[in-house]
Every structure is written in C-alpha cells, then in structure tokens.
Design an enzyme around this catalytic site. Sequence first.
Site, mmCIF file in Angstrom:
data_model
loop_
_atom_site.group_PDB
_atom_site.id
_atom_site.type_symbol
_atom_site.label_atom_id
_atom_site.label_comp_id
_atom_site.label_asym_id
_atom_site.label_seq_id
_atom_site.Cartn_x
_atom_site.Cartn_y
_atom_site.Cartn_z
ATOM 1 N N LYS A 1 60.602 75.568 38.888
ATOM 2 C CA LYS A 1 59.504 74.588 38.819
ATOM 3 C C LYS A 1 59.091 74.167 40.235
ATOM 4 O O LYS A 1 57.897 74.007 40.515
ATOM 5 C CB LYS A 1 59.921 73.362 38.004
ATOM 6 C CG LYS A 1 60.066 73.617 36.514
ATOM 7 C CD LYS A 1 58.765 74.018 35.839
ATOM 8 C CE LYS A 1 57.746 72.900 35.796
ATOM 9 N NZ LYS A 1 56.538 73.305 35.012
ATOM 10 N N THR B 1 58.215 68.477 36.885
ATOM 11 C CA THR B 1 59.366 67.664 36.478
ATOM 12 C C THR B 1 59.957 66.914 37.667
ATOM 13 O O THR B 1 59.806 67.360 38.818
ATOM 14 C CB THR B 1 60.440 68.592 35.864
ATOM 15 O OG1 THR B 1 61.673 67.895 35.785
ATOM 16 C CG2 THR B 1 60.676 69.829 36.716
ATOM 17 N N ASP B 2 60.668 65.821 37.382
ATOM 18 C CA ASP B 2 61.386 65.111 38.451
ATOM 19 C C ASP B 2 62.598 65.893 38.930
ATOM 20 O O ASP B 2 63.174 65.574 39.977
ATOM 21 C CB ASP B 2 61.791 63.704 37.983
ATOM 22 C CG ASP B 2 62.715 63.699 36.761
ATOM 23 O OD1 ASP B 2 62.978 64.773 36.182
ATOM 24 O OD2 ASP B 2 63.169 62.603 36.377
HETATM 25 P P1 NAD Z 1 58.528 73.661 25.737
HETATM 26 O O1 NAD Z 1 59.631 74.616 26.048
HETATM 27 O O2 NAD Z 1 58.611 72.836 24.511
HETATM 28 O O3 NAD Z 1 57.142 74.442 25.676
HETATM 29 C C1 NAD Z 1 56.752 75.354 26.667
HETATM 30 C C2 NAD Z 1 55.698 76.281 26.097
HETATM 31 O O4 NAD Z 1 55.290 77.172 27.168
HETATM 32 C C3 NAD Z 1 56.197 77.156 24.942
HETATM 33 O O5 NAD Z 1 55.320 77.108 23.833
HETATM 34 C C4 NAD Z 1 56.257 78.558 25.550
HETATM 35 O O6 NAD Z 1 55.964 79.594 24.624
HETATM 36 C C5 NAD Z 1 55.180 78.476 26.627
HETATM 37 N N1 NAD Z 1 55.433 79.469 27.688
HETATM 38 C C6 NAD Z 1 56.564 79.613 28.407
HETATM 39 N N2 NAD Z 1 56.437 80.654 29.251
HETATM 40 C C7 NAD Z 1 55.194 81.176 29.051
HETATM 41 C C8 NAD Z 1 54.497 82.274 29.595
HETATM 42 N N3 NAD Z 1 55.064 83.082 30.509
HETATM 43 N N4 NAD Z 1 53.246 82.519 29.162
HETATM 44 C C9 NAD Z 1 52.667 81.744 28.212
HETATM 45 N N5 NAD Z 1 53.297 80.709 27.636
HETATM 46 C C10 NAD Z 1 54.552 80.425 28.047
HETATM 47 O O7 NAD Z 1 58.404 72.740 27.043
HETATM 48 P P2 NAD Z 1 57.940 71.224 27.183
HETATM 49 O O8 NAD Z 1 59.116 70.348 27.052
HETATM 50 O O9 NAD Z 1 56.762 71.007 26.325
HETATM 51 O O10 NAD Z 1 57.489 71.201 28.708
HETATM 52 C C11 NAD Z 1 56.149 71.500 29.078
HETATM 53 C C12 NAD Z 1 56.011 71.383 30.577
HETATM 54 O O11 NAD Z 1 56.354 70.068 30.995
HETATM 55 C C13 NAD Z 1 56.898 72.337 31.358
HETATM 56 O O12 NAD Z 1 56.166 72.833 32.451
HETATM 57 C C14 NAD Z 1 58.054 71.461 31.826
HETATM 58 O O13 NAD Z 1 58.593 71.942 33.030
HETATM 59 C C15 NAD Z 1 57.350 70.136 32.014
HETATM 60 N N6 NAD Z 1 58.202 68.945 31.844
HETATM 61 C C16 NAD Z 1 58.960 68.791 30.721
HETATM 62 C C17 NAD Z 1 59.722 67.639 30.563
HETATM 63 C C18 NAD Z 1 60.554 67.394 29.319
HETATM 64 O O14 NAD Z 1 61.304 66.416 29.266
HETATM 65 N N7 NAD Z 1 60.442 68.224 28.276
HETATM 66 C C19 NAD Z 1 59.713 66.659 31.567
HETATM 67 C C20 NAD Z 1 58.903 66.844 32.684
HETATM 68 C C21 NAD Z 1 58.158 67.992 32.816
#
Ligand code: NAD
Length: 371
Positions: free
Chosen positions: A176, A147-148
């Site tokens: 992160k 993430t940013d």
């Molecule tokens: P989300 O919360 O919708 O989904 C995350 C998934 O990871 C869930 O299904 C959860 O069950 C699984 N998970 C969490 N901990 C776990 C573990 N210990 N073992 C196995 N599975 C596990 O999140 P998202 O919004 O889809 O984000 C996905 C990734 O992208 C993350 O790494 C987040 O930091 C990154 N990200 C998200 C955004 C955003 O705007 N949503 C922006 C930039 C980066």
Amino acid sequence: MTPLKHGLLLDGTARVLVTGGAGFIGGALLRRLLVDTDVTVFNLDKLGYASDLTGIEQLPQAADRHQLLQVNLTDAEATAAAVRQADPDLVFHLAAESHVDRSIDGPAVFIDSNVIGTFQLLQAVRSHWQQLPAERQRRFRLHHISTDEVFGSLGPVGRFSETTPYDPRSPYSASKAASDHLVRAWHHTYGLPVVLTNCSNNFGPWQFPEKLIPVVILKALAGEPIPLYGDGANVRDWLHVDDHVSALLLAATRGRLGESYCVGGHGERSNRQVVEAICAVLDQHNPQAAPHARLITPVPDRPGHDRRYAIDPSRIEVELGWRPTHPFETALASTVAWYLEHQGWCQAVRTRAGFDGERMGAPGCQAVRTS
Ligand code: NAD
C-alpha cells in the site's frame, strides 16, 4: 461547518469509476453513491475471494446506474479499455488485496494487485484525463484510498498525521505504501489531479468474514474458541465504514490536489477490548450462551504484529469539516446485530471463497510461494 449533501458534493459529476466496488468499503461507497446521488457508477473489480455484490444489487437504483466491469488491474489492456468505457469524471481507487494475514502467507498477489495494479490504473487514467475536453479535465480527480498501516507502529503515545514518515512493516502495508508513492509521483510528474486518504481500521456490515470483528462474532456464535493474537494489547483506531465513506466523498471533491488526509474516529481500542465488547453484545442477544468471553483463547501472535495505530484527523476535520458520527459502542452493537441477521450470507461467501475460518499468517507456517 454544515456538511454538504452528497448530491451537492458531486454536482456536475455524471460518471464515477470505483475500483474495488465489490469489496467491503468500495461496496459501502457504491451504495451511498447510488442512494444519495444521481451519478452512474462503474465498478471495476476482478471479483476476488472477498468480493460480493449482494448489498449493491438489492438496491433498485443499481439496475440503471451500476455497471460492473470485471477486470484485473494487472491487465494493462483490459484496464485501459475499462477506463475508456467508464469515461469517468471522478475515480475512487479502492481495489487492493487487503488482509494482512494473507499477505504474510502469500505476498506475491499483494505486490501484483496493489503495486502493479495501481501502476496500470494510473497509466490508464492519465491517458483518459489527458484526452478530456478542457472543462471536464479541470474538474477531474483520482482519489486513492490507503491505510494508516503505511506509517508503521506507534508506542504508547502519539498519533499518525499526514507528516508522519512512512515505515510499513508487513507485505500488505509495504504494497500500500508503494501504491501511495506511485500516486504522488503521477501527480508531481504528470500533473494528474489526485487526492489521497489514509484511514484506520474499518468495521460494519458486508465485511468478508476473515477480519477481526466478523471472525469473533462467527466463532462466538458457533461456540468455538475465539482467537486472540498475542497478549491482546495491540491497539487499533476503529471507524465505522459509513464514516469512512463520508470522509472519502469530502476528500475526493473538496480535498486539496496532491494532498493526503488521515481519517480516524478517535476510536482507539485494544484487540482484547474489542473482543470483550463483542462478547458483551452477544451476551445480551443470547443470554443462554453467556458469558461468551469464556471462549476467548490466546493464540501465538502474528509475525511482525504492529503494536498500536492511532490517527490524528485534525486536517480533514478542520479543512473539510468531517466528523465521525457513529460512536464505537453503538456502531459495534448494530454491526453485531447485522451479522446475526446475515449468518446465511456469511456462510455463503465463506463457502464460495473456500475459507472456513482457519488461522492464516501464523508464525512459522509461511510457505514460500511465487504466485
Ligand atoms: P476488500 O478486500 O473487502 O475489497 C477489495 C476489493 O478489491 C475486492 O472486491 C477485490 O476483488 C478487489 N481487487 C483486489 N485486487 C484487484 C485487482 N488486481 N483488480 C481488480 N480488483 C481487485 O477490501 P476493503 O476492506 O474494502 O478495502 C478497500 C481499500 O481500502 C483497500 O485499498 C484497503 O487497503 C483500504 N483500507 C481498508 C481498511 C479496512 O479496515 N478494511 C482501512 C483503511 C484502508
């Protein structure tokens, strides 16, 4: 540069492991892999509160080419066994606890999943990679999705780039940042072939309704107060999730090893602008309830709320030819329309998660929890 077709990007790749594929962005990536390529996808996910497989399982391709591995990454043995079973050519690591407000109320699970979980995955993937035959080992990659928010908070000018020093300020962003450092260390120390991306705020369909855009839509539809943190002037750089997925496929397959790529859509908007834009779209759908903006209600700010995020995506644009193709206004309108059509899904996933839209991470409400 003409964008490569995703099937061609993954030419020679047969087995892909996606961690966090039951989440919002992982699900969008998984659907793209199933529809646009021939790879078999192994979806390692603990199936936490924000997980849902509806969008994947409704695809006919999922019957043969999607395999769920329900594993918590904090479990070293189960993680190693899942990686052996998947036997991947490519790994996308998205699994993480992802909601800043929840990290304020209960940081422990963020350290467990995002830091310890990434460590266990790196160990399992390193062992797998070291045992691959030479040709598969040469092609293998692990792509870490970040993430940013690891870069901290900007003033009114400037943008984050790959050389911006890390300065995380919430339990989520600190966890992160730690995972990013681990991934780089496994590259430099063990030679593990990795690529990283740091992306701005995503929006689109199937996002668990605790994040800003679905929360505002659902509050407005229910005629409830729409919470606006602080003065509403905090700025985020919004990107449609499908543009993020395109960036991930390019970076994972064409990015330089050991490098990171900042991903953002030139979509800076204040929270107030986003909330007002959603209200304007809802006014068109339901003029009887207009103006929905009358429901906007300032609430006390999030503790430590970063003021502004903005991404300079020059590296991924110039090196890999990535371009966002979903303008914010039209993508927001289609996202609002999607949530209007999927209110039953929203209700079902909220009920399953025991979440009814209440405020989290409010100032002064943090319990000191150890788990
Ligand atoms: P989300 O919360 O919708 O989904 C995350 C998934 O990871 C869930 O299904 C959860 O069950 C699984 N998970 C969490 N901990 C776990 C573990 N210990 N073992 C196995 N599975 C596990 O999140 P998202 O919004 O889809 O984000 C996905 C990734 O992208 C993350 O790494 C987040 O930091 C990154 N990200 C998200 C955004 C955003 O705007 N949503 C922006 C930039 C980066």
